[in-house]
Design a protein around this motif. Structure first.
Motif, PDB file in Angstrom:
ATOM      1  N   PHE A 392       1.376  -0.876  -0.113  1.00  9.53           N
ATOM      2  CA  PHE A 392      -0.227  -0.137  -0.204  1.00  9.53           C
ATOM      3  C   PHE A 392       1.135   1.618  -0.415  1.00  9.53           C
ATOM      4  O   PHE A 392       0.329   2.304  -1.212  1.00  9.53           O
ATOM      5  N   ALA A 393       1.985   1.204   0.623  1.00  6.28           N
ATOM      6  CA  ALA A 393       3.126   2.455   0.625  1.00  6.28           C
ATOM      7  C   ALA A 393       3.082   2.918  -0.673  1.00  6.28           C
ATOM      8  O   ALA A 393       3.752   3.838  -1.090  1.00  6.28           O
ATOM      9  N   GLU A 394       3.803   1.628  -1.008  1.00  5.32           N
ATOM     10  CA  GLU A 394       4.453   1.573  -2.863  1.00  5.32           C
ATOM     11  C   GLU A 394       3.098   2.071  -3.270  1.00  5.32           C
ATOM     12  O   GLU A 394       3.627   2.800  -4.390  1.00  5.32           O
ATOM     13  N   ASP A 395       1.895   2.208  -3.789  1.00  3.24           N
ATOM     14  CA  ASP A 395       0.980   2.370  -4.168  1.00  3.24           C
ATOM     15  C   ASP A 395       0.861   3.683  -3.973  1.00  3.24           C
ATOM     16  O   ASP A 395       0.338   4.902  -5.078  1.00  3.24           O
ATOM     17  N   VAL A 396       0.570   4.266  -2.806  1.00  6.36           N
ATOM     18  CA  VAL A 396       0.620   5.419  -2.121  1.00  6.36           C
ATOM     19  C   VAL A 396       2.314   6.094  -3.058  1.00  6.36           C
ATOM     20  O   VAL A 396       1.639   7.165  -3.952  1.00  6.36           O
ATOM     21  N   VAL A 397       3.187   5.870  -2.771  1.00  5.27           N
ATOM     22  CA  VAL A 397       4.660   7.084  -3.351  1.00  5.27           C
ATOM     23  C   VAL A 397       3.719   6.764  -4.850  1.00  5.27           C
ATOM     24  O   VAL A 397       4.024   7.446  -5.733  1.00  5.27           O
ATOM     25  N   LEU A 398       3.722   5.923  -5.575  1.00  9.05           N
ATOM     26  CA  LEU A 398       3.874   5.554  -6.364  1.00  9.05           C
ATOM     27  C   LEU A 398       2.392   6.178  -7.679  1.00  9.05           C
ATOM     28  O   LEU A 398       2.188   6.152  -9.101  1.00  9.05           O
ATOM     29  N   GLY A 399       1.289   6.739  -7.086  1.00 13.61           N
ATOM     30  CA  GLY A 399       0.007   7.898  -7.026  1.00 13.61           C
ATOM     31  C   GLY A 399      -0.565   6.535  -7.648  1.00 13.61           C
ATOM     32  O   GLY A 399      -1.840   7.290  -8.185  1.00 13.61           O
TER      33      GLY A 399
END
Length: 440
Positions: A392-399
């Protein structure tokens, strides 16, 4: 060019239940707006999501049988797992003869190619050629893609041989050219496969520069076409050219048994395979010279394209192998042609988890992901539509997602607005609410 996967999503059936996101070994599935999405760069076509989806929204598709009409001469390459799908089957020849009744002009068994590969490997072992140990089987496309993506340090352990269906395609096309005099483009060579990963491998091979197959059909589709012709056969032709070793490749342990005496270990099931690969990567090497890794339960008989229970199919194959010779094929090609069994393209790391092409930007995003992950609950509940808090953190940072997609972040915002912990907890599902202490 993007890989054309055989695992696809039926949007009309998907209800966004998030059941699938937990089973994916490469975290390739997200759920947003009550619909699942498959990230193509991360999918390894293992079929785990197909088996677990309660709404049958994820499925795997093979090629259509209509493509047979595009060729003057069609060759069928049946995988040995096909034979285990039929009740009360007395002989493999019945299946092979029926294939000639449904649009194919020639049959070349993948089991025969498996025996050739087995003999080649035995010759290589006795020649004393040094290899990284334990050597890992190259017969499962899902495992190959998994290693390229998650375990690139182990690429050097993978055997240099191509898939049996690929070797069968090369040899079958050669025979068909000699028998018919037709040019290669007029000859269609099609595999009949038990799983989605082999359909994808037929289109985009892992170890070959160019595809050698013209298509791949699901066993379940061919099975239905064969039922009537098998009952109406007037003559059963002696077409089978494989023995126990070749047919045994359909089940986990069959390839290992064909190596005759070498210390081998057989592992089936994608999660068990991952555990084994993690152990090897961490230096905990098993006491084996060869590892046979199958993504599906019980090997190819457990593929998602089969129609029968893998354990029942394995039992039927054992019955078919009674009375057969151990092997009918030896690898005796001339020295200049021996490389036909080997890859012509090296396996390379598959960068599916690249955050950015610019190293500096990628490192900055990595720090952002780590910082955000530290402020997440670490429960991996999946309510955000990602399989883990890290994802989820990766998804947030990648938009691909917003911080507000996390229900715990919503609780923090509601708490700051209402000033009440109890009311803020009302926005959480019951399992995640704080326990209310009884009044004394």
């Amino acid at each position: 060019m993007a890989m054309r996967h055989s695992v696809v999503l039926d949007v009309k059936r998907c209800r966004g239940c998030t059941t699938c996101i937990k089973c994916c070994p490469t975290e390739a599935i997200r759920v947003r707006g009550r619909r699942a999405t498959i990230l193509p760069d991360r999918c390894i076509d293992c079929g785990s999501c197909i088996r677990i989806c309660p709404h049958k929204a994820i499925k795997s598709v093979g090629d259509s049988l209509d493509i047979l009409n595009n060729y003057q001469y069609c060759v069928a390459l049946p995988e040995p797992a096909l034979y285990g799908q039929f009740h009360h089957l007395d002989s493999v020849d019945i299946v092979l003869s029926a294939l000639l009744k449904i649009g194919f002009h020639k049959v070349y068994e993948v089991a025969k190619a498996a025996e050739l590969i087995s003999d080649y490997e035995r010759q290589t072992i006795t020649s004393g050629v040094s290899k990284a140990t334990p050597q890992i089987s190259s017969s499962c496309p899902t495992v190959l893609r998994l290693i390229r993506m998650r375990f690139p340090k182990l690429i050097g352990h993978v055997a240099n041989t191509i898939l049996p269906m690929e070797l069968a395609a090369i040899l079958a096309r050669r025979e068909a050219e000699q028998e018919t005099g037709l040019p290669p483009e007029k000859i269609g060579v099609f595999a009949i496969v038990p799983c989605s990963s082999k359909v994808t491998a037929a289109r985009s091979p892992e170890g070959l520069e160019h595809p050698v197959l013209d298509g791949a059909f699901a066993i379940r589709d061919i099975y239905l076409r064969l039922l009537t012709p098998m009952k109406e056969l007037e003559e059963v032709l002696p077409l089978s050219e494989a023995g126990i070793m070749g047919i045994g490749w359909a089940t986990c342990g069959g390839e290992s048994a064909a190596r005759l005496g070498q210390r081998c270990a057989s592992v089936d099931g994608i999660q068990n395979v991952i555990q084994m690969l993690e152990g090897i990567e961490d230096g905990r090497l098993p006491e084996a010279d060869f590892l046979e890794l199958s993504a599906c339960t019980q090997g190819c008989v457990g593929g998602c394209f089969n129609v029968e229970n893998p354990y029942a199919a394995k039992l039927r194959l054992k019955g078919l192998m009674k009375g057969l010779p151990v092997s009918r094929n030896r690898f005796r090609l001339p020295e200049e042609e021996r490389d036909v069994v080997c890859r012509d393209k090296e396996l390379q790391y598959l960068p599916a988890f690249v955050l950015d092409q610019d190293r500096g930007v990628a490192f900055s995003k990595l720090l952002q992901i780590q910082e955000l992950e530290e402020h997440l609950p670490g429960l991996h509940c999946g309510s955000c539509g990602a399989p883990s808090c890290r994802a989820f953190a990766e998804d947030v940072v990648l938009g691909r997602a917003s911080e507000d997609d996390c229900i715990f972040k919503v609780r923090e915002r509601m708490r700051s607005m209402t000033g009440s912990k109890a009311e803020a907890d009302d926005y959480l599902p019951p399992p995640f609410r704080r326990r209310q202490e009884p009044d004394k």
